[in-house]
Design a protein around this motif. Structure first.
Motif, mmCIF file in Angstrom:
data_model
loop_
_atom_site.group_PDB
_atom_site.id
_atom_site.type_symbol
_atom_site.label_atom_id
_atom_site.label_comp_id
_atom_site.label_asym_id
_atom_site.label_seq_id
_atom_site.Cartn_x
_atom_site.Cartn_y
_atom_site.Cartn_z
ATOM 1 N N GLY A 305 -5.634 4.402 0.012
ATOM 2 C CA GLY A 305 -6.817 4.090 -0.784
ATOM 3 C C GLY A 305 -7.957 5.053 -0.486
ATOM 4 O O GLY A 305 -8.822 5.287 -1.322
ATOM 5 N N ALA A 352 -7.430 -2.568 5.724
ATOM 6 C CA ALA A 352 -8.427 -3.301 4.937
ATOM 7 C C ALA A 352 -8.153 -4.797 4.979
ATOM 8 O O ALA A 352 -9.069 -5.599 4.836
ATOM 9 C CB ALA A 352 -8.429 -2.804 3.498
ATOM 10 N N GLU A 360 -11.150 1.620 5.746
ATOM 11 C CA GLU A 360 -10.446 2.669 4.993
ATOM 12 C C GLU A 360 -11.400 3.827 4.671
ATOM 13 O O GLU A 360 -11.347 4.879 5.283
ATOM 14 C CB GLU A 360 -9.866 2.098 3.687
ATOM 15 C CG GLU A 360 -8.704 1.162 3.926
ATOM 16 C CD GLU A 360 -7.765 1.113 2.738
ATOM 17 O OE1 GLU A 360 -7.817 1.992 1.870
ATOM 18 O OE2 GLU A 360 -6.943 0.179 2.686
ATOM 19 N N ILE A 361 -12.291 3.576 3.728
ATOM 20 C CA ILE A 361 -13.210 4.650 3.327
ATOM 21 C C ILE A 361 -14.154 4.997 4.485
ATOM 22 O O ILE A 361 -14.463 6.170 4.727
ATOM 23 C CB ILE A 361 -14.022 4.233 2.079
ATOM 24 C CG1 ILE A 361 -13.094 4.028 0.878
ATOM 25 C CG2 ILE A 361 -15.097 5.269 1.770
ATOM 26 C CD1 ILE A 361 -12.496 5.278 0.287
ATOM 27 N N PRO A 401 -10.637 -5.071 -4.505
ATOM 28 C CA PRO A 401 -10.093 -4.301 -5.636
ATOM 29 C C PRO A 401 -9.844 -5.151 -6.873
ATOM 30 O O PRO A 401 -9.183 -6.182 -6.809
ATOM 31 C CB PRO A 401 -8.783 -3.734 -5.074
ATOM 32 C CG PRO A 401 -8.389 -4.656 -3.980
ATOM 33 C CD PRO A 401 -9.668 -5.184 -3.396
ATOM 34 N N PRO A 409 -13.002 -0.703 -6.936
ATOM 35 C CA PRO A 409 -13.913 0.425 -6.824
ATOM 36 C C PRO A 409 -13.324 1.625 -6.076
ATOM 37 O O PRO A 409 -14.041 2.583 -5.781
ATOM 38 C CB PRO A 409 -15.043 -0.175 -5.984
ATOM 39 C CG PRO A 409 -14.321 -1.090 -5.024
ATOM 40 C CD PRO A 409 -13.183 -1.671 -5.822
ATOM 41 N N CYS A 410 -12.043 1.559 -5.778
ATOM 42 C CA CYS A 410 -11.436 2.468 -4.799
ATOM 43 C C CYS A 410 -11.610 3.966 -5.119
ATOM 44 O O CYS A 410 -11.910 4.760 -4.228
ATOM 45 C CB CYS A 410 -9.956 2.146 -4.677
ATOM 46 S SG CYS A 410 -9.649 0.361 -4.635
HETATM 47 S S1 SF4 Z 1 -11.641 -1.447 -1.895
HETATM 48 FE FE1 SF4 Z 1 -9.903 -0.152 -2.474
HETATM 49 S S2 SF4 Z 1 -10.117 1.710 -1.184
HETATM 50 FE FE2 SF4 Z 1 -11.388 0.112 -0.282
HETATM 51 S S3 SF4 Z 1 -10.028 -0.814 1.232
HETATM 52 FE FE3 SF4 Z 1 -9.866 -2.046 -0.630
HETATM 53 S S4 SF4 Z 1 -8.060 -1.225 -1.708
HETATM 54 FE FE4 SF4 Z 1 -8.677 0.313 -0.140
#
Ligand code: SF4
Length: 477
Positions: A305, A352, A360-361, A401, A409-410
């Motif tokens: 992601g 996540a 993650e991000i 998500p 919003p990934c």
């Molecule tokens: S919002 Fe999307 S990018 Fe962020 S952790 Fe969740 S699945 Fe991954």
């Protein structure tokens, strides 16, 4: 120093298939392990049928994240690193249509994905929210069953197994936390990438490290290139239009190129003002994550992601700062990024389902910030400061998500994560780290505490946030 978990850069940066490292790559690897263990235990010709039970987050967002598709491909012997990604959907569709598959490509069994993959949305297994149990019914009427957990970034743990079971090596510079890295760098006079390289040599020879990192770099470029040149809608039912091709067309104009290498050269030849550089960074990040959302081949960094952040920042550095595609710099960048990611895996989480999107991000941005800073001439202290700043401003970010798909919003979040990494790096490069009040160690601890306090609905369940406020009508899993 106490022995800490040993994590190689190649554990954090892995070539795989989108859209999710924990929900696609991890279950794929878990099913591969199950088939391999089944082969040893009974032989695959003894199998009559299989059932797969998905629990917790895997059940709640597994459909949108392609968990079922990944398991089907794994059962027929495909590998995420090597399979032709254009054949993913046709192969999965053929199994659904025929209600049978060839286990490991050879042994025919009856298998109907509709009834043999079960999504237990209201049940969690004890160890981790991403649990799955695979059960084989054998010709002698016995059952063979194993439970696995996909713990983030494609890592898989079997029930009862310790995390990271690989054999310990004798690392010359063992580092459990960022402060160990700082101390070792101070003691030896080495930069981060030099020290990490020396540690990597404990696992594999020089040429294998170099080739492996260049392969990862090449996959990142190929992925960004494909994403910039592929139009249409993303799969999954949200009808999201790919944006990278139009962004790319507006930026590149009539540039003439025929392959990724010529493409990068053409990009570097342009005159770029601040706004154009900003747009290029977003374009790179979005291109990679549109590929990820389309079950394309990506580099997990540290998750799928968040796969666009590291390539976007690395391409920013090479195309607009260095203005030269320098393989040595790409190697250095990846070594540092992987090392920083390992501290989050050891001290917090890169899942996540455990920590929301900060895991993650936030982590990918922190990794990229440190790497960019050292590559731009920053000290070890400044690189760690940049990593800290990038995470500090992702703390608490939830995972919500829409439709359980790795799209909204990934995809945009990768562009935001890349921008924050670049900003964090420039801030650190203009700062005196000895005056900083917060260390990277502090922020990792804070991220983990925030993860534990976070409401469960914001941990990759699609039961809160944007996922509940944006109405979508997708097929039930
Ligand atoms: S919002 Fe999307 S990018 Fe962020 S952790 Fe969740 S699945 Fe991954």
């Amino acid at each position: 120093m106490a022995q800490s978990e040993q994590i190689s850069v190649f554990d954090i940066l892995k070539i795989g298939v989108g859209p999710s490292s924990s929900h696609t790559l991890g279950p794929w690897r878990a099913a591969q392990r199950f088939v391999a263990e089944l082969e040893v235990k009974t032989g695959l010709s003894e199998v009559v049928s299989l059932q797969i039970h998905l629990y917790g987050s895997l059940a709640k967002t597994g459909k949108g994240h392609g968990t079922d598709t990944a398991i089907l491909l794994s059962l027929i012997g495909e590998d995420p690193e090597t399979m032709d990604t254009d054949t993913i959907f046709p192969k999965a569709a053929a199994i659904s249509l025929n209600k049978m598959l060839f286990l490991n490509g050879e042994n025919p069994i009856i298998f109907d994905p509709q009834t043999d993959i079960l999504f237990h949305k209201q049940e969690n297994l004890p160890f981790h929210p991403n649990g799955m149990t695979l059960t084989a019914h054998l010709k002698n009427s016995e059952l063979f069953s194993e439970t696995y957990y996909s713990v983030g970034g494609g890592f898989v743990v079997k029930e009862g197994e310790v995390l990271n079971p690989k054999e310990a090596v004798n690392l010359p510079y063992p580092c459990g936390e960022p402060k160990d890295l700082l101390r070792q760098c101070e003691a030896t006079g080495k930069s981060i990438h030099e020290l990490v390289w020396d540690n990597e040599l404990a696992w594999r020879p020089f040429s294998v490290i170099r080739t492996g990192l260049l392969t990862i770099w090449d996959e990142m470029v190929q992925c960004a290139y494909r994403g910039c040149h592929t139009s249409g809608e993303l799969p999954g039912g949200l009808n999201v239009t790919r944006r990278a091709p139009l962004m790319h067309q507006n930026l590149s104009g009539v540039a003439d190129y025929h392959n990724p290498e010529e493409w990068l050269t053409a990009i570097m030849q342009g005159d770029h003002d601040f706004q154009q550089v900003l747009r290029w960074v977003s374009c790179f990040a979005i291109a990679v994550n549109e590929e990820n959302a389309s079950f394309g081949r990506v580099v997990t960094a540290p998750t799928n992601g968040a796969a666009g952040v590291i390539p976007a920042v690395l391409l920013y550095y090479l195309c607009f700062v260095q203005k030269e595609i320098d393989e040595e710099k790409a190697i250095q960048f990846l070594l540092i990024a992987g090392e920083i990611g390992s501290y989050y895996k050891k001290g917090a989480t890169i899942s996540a389902a455990m920590g929301g999107c900060q895991a993650e991000i936030g982590v990918s941005s922190s990794m990229a910030a440190a790497a960019l800073t050292e590559c731009m001439g920053g000290t070890v202290e400044q690189a760690l400061m940049a990593a800290e700043i990038a995470m500090e401003h992702h703390l608490g970010m939830t995972c919500d998500p829409v439709g359980g798909l790795v799209q909204i919003p990934c995809i945009e979040r990768n562009s935001m994560g890349a921008m924050k990494a670049i900003t964090a790096s420039h801030l650190a490069l203009q700062s005196d780290p000895s005056k900083a009040k917060v260390t990277l160690d502090d922020v990792i601890k804070t991220m983990w505490e925030t993860a534990q306090d976070m409401n469960a609905k914001y941990k990759e369940t699609s039961e809160g946030g944007l996922a509940t406020n944006i109405p979508v009508s997708l097929p039930e899993c």
